[in-house]
Write an enzyme that holds these catalytic residues in place. Structure first.
Site, short mmCIF file in Angstrom:
data_model
loop_
_atom_site.label_atom_id
_atom_site.label_comp_id
_atom_site.label_asym_id
_atom_site.label_seq_id
_atom_site.Cartn_x
_atom_site.Cartn_y
_atom_site.Cartn_z
N ASP A 1 0.93 -1.04 -0.19
CA ASP A 1 0.02 -0.07 0.07
C ASP A 1 1.00 1.22 0.07
O ASP A 1 1.92 1.04 0.76
CB ASP A 1 -0.86 0.10 1.30
N HIS B 1 5.28 -7.30 0.00
CA HIS B 1 5.10 -8.73 -0.38
C HIS B 1 5.48 -8.69 -1.86
O HIS B 1 5.90 -7.70 -2.52
CB HIS B 1 3.61 -8.81 -0.36
N SER C 1 7.85 3.76 4.67
CA SER C 1 9.20 4.13 4.29
C SER C 1 9.10 4.02 2.44
O SER C 1 7.79 4.59 2.06
CB SER C 1 10.23 3.28 4.46
#
Length: 281
Positions: free
Chosen positions: A90, A149, A251
């Site tokens: 995200d 991921h 980050s």
């Protein structure tokens, strides 16, 4: 405080030591009432949707645990088409485009280096692999889900830990600090994709000020703990959407692709994306 002043102050302060202190503070288990107030304030300030994560506020023992919260099943749909690449996180699209002469656009007027990112000479075959390829940078804010991921299936061949600085990664910093992403602490994942013709890609997790700690279940390496540079052979099959690592705050991730892997981008600069969303054909 103005962004320019923050950058000036950080240029003379021990960024990594301060980040270690901030991380240790976030891992402290506070008394229940203080802990509850702290997380509720964080949720309010960053408008975090508690409906999509596992657990209630009282289930997290520290602010750090809350940062790396997991999502409920079904909250993200992972793009299944083998002809598309899925967002690994995200976040917000920072920039993307071609890799030219081993360099990528960090921000308008600033560039980054593939060789510096990978900690290898520009003549190394791994660096050469991405000449004339493509890249994308996605920024994670404190609001976002902080686990990273895989954007595609294949074999996780290697993880590199590259020690470095911990400059902030907000736009003003990426505009002012040369080679910011390839100077900061990072975990670099090398993935081979057999279904795409044995091509490889790179996903780099970039640490930032206040985000000194990145971890992965694939190896016990923990960043910003004064460990030396490491090249770790893995050779494990992974599926699209499998977790690679996590930030203990927000980050940035940077991805490199070989030539002809990307035929069309499905995103725009500044666009908010979610884990699993198709970002390119």
């Amino acid at each position: 405080m103005k962004d320019g002043l923050i950058i000036s102050l950080l240029s003379i302060l021990p960024k990594n030591k301060i980040a270690r202190f901030m991380g240790a503070s976030a891992r402290i288990e506070l008394p229940t009432f203080m802990h509850r107030l702290l997380i509720r304030f964080f949720v309010w300030k960053y408008k975090i949707n508690l409906e999509e994560c596992n657990g209630e506020i009282d289930d997290f023992k520290s602010l750090s645990e809350f940062f790396i919260r997991t999502l409920k099943d079904g909250r993200r749909q992972i793009e299944a088409s083998p002809n598309k690449l899925a967002s690994p996180v995200d976040g917000r699209v920072h920039t993307f485009g071609p890799i030219v002469n081993g360099e990528f656009e960090q921000y308008d007027g600033q560039i980054g280096s593939v060789a510096e990112m990978l900690g290898r000479p520009s003549t190394d075959p791994t660096c050469q692999r991405y000449n004339n390829g493509s890249f994308i940078i996605i920024y994670l804010s404190p609001q976002d889900y902080h686990r990273v991921h895989s954007h595609d299936g294949g074999t996780l061949r290697e993880i590199q830990y590259q020690p470095g600085q911990l400059w902030p990664v907000f736009p003003a910093a990426t505009r002012k600090i040369p080679h910011l992403f390839d100077r900061n602490e990072r975990l670099v994942f090398h993935i081979e994709h057999f279904e795409r013709g044995n091509v490889q890609s790179v996903l780099s997790m970039i640490g930032a000020f206040g985000v000194g700690r990145m971890t992965t279940d694939w190896n016990p390496v923990i960043t910003n703990t004064t460990q030396p540079q490491q090249d770790i052979t893995i050779l494990q099959t992974i599926q699209r959407g499998d977790e690679l690592g996590r930030f203990e705050l927000g980050s940035t991730v940077v991805l490199f692709f070989q030539p002809d892997q990307i035929t069309e981008w499905k995103v725009e600069k500044g666009q908010q994306v979610q884990l699993g969303q198709p970002i390119a054909d």
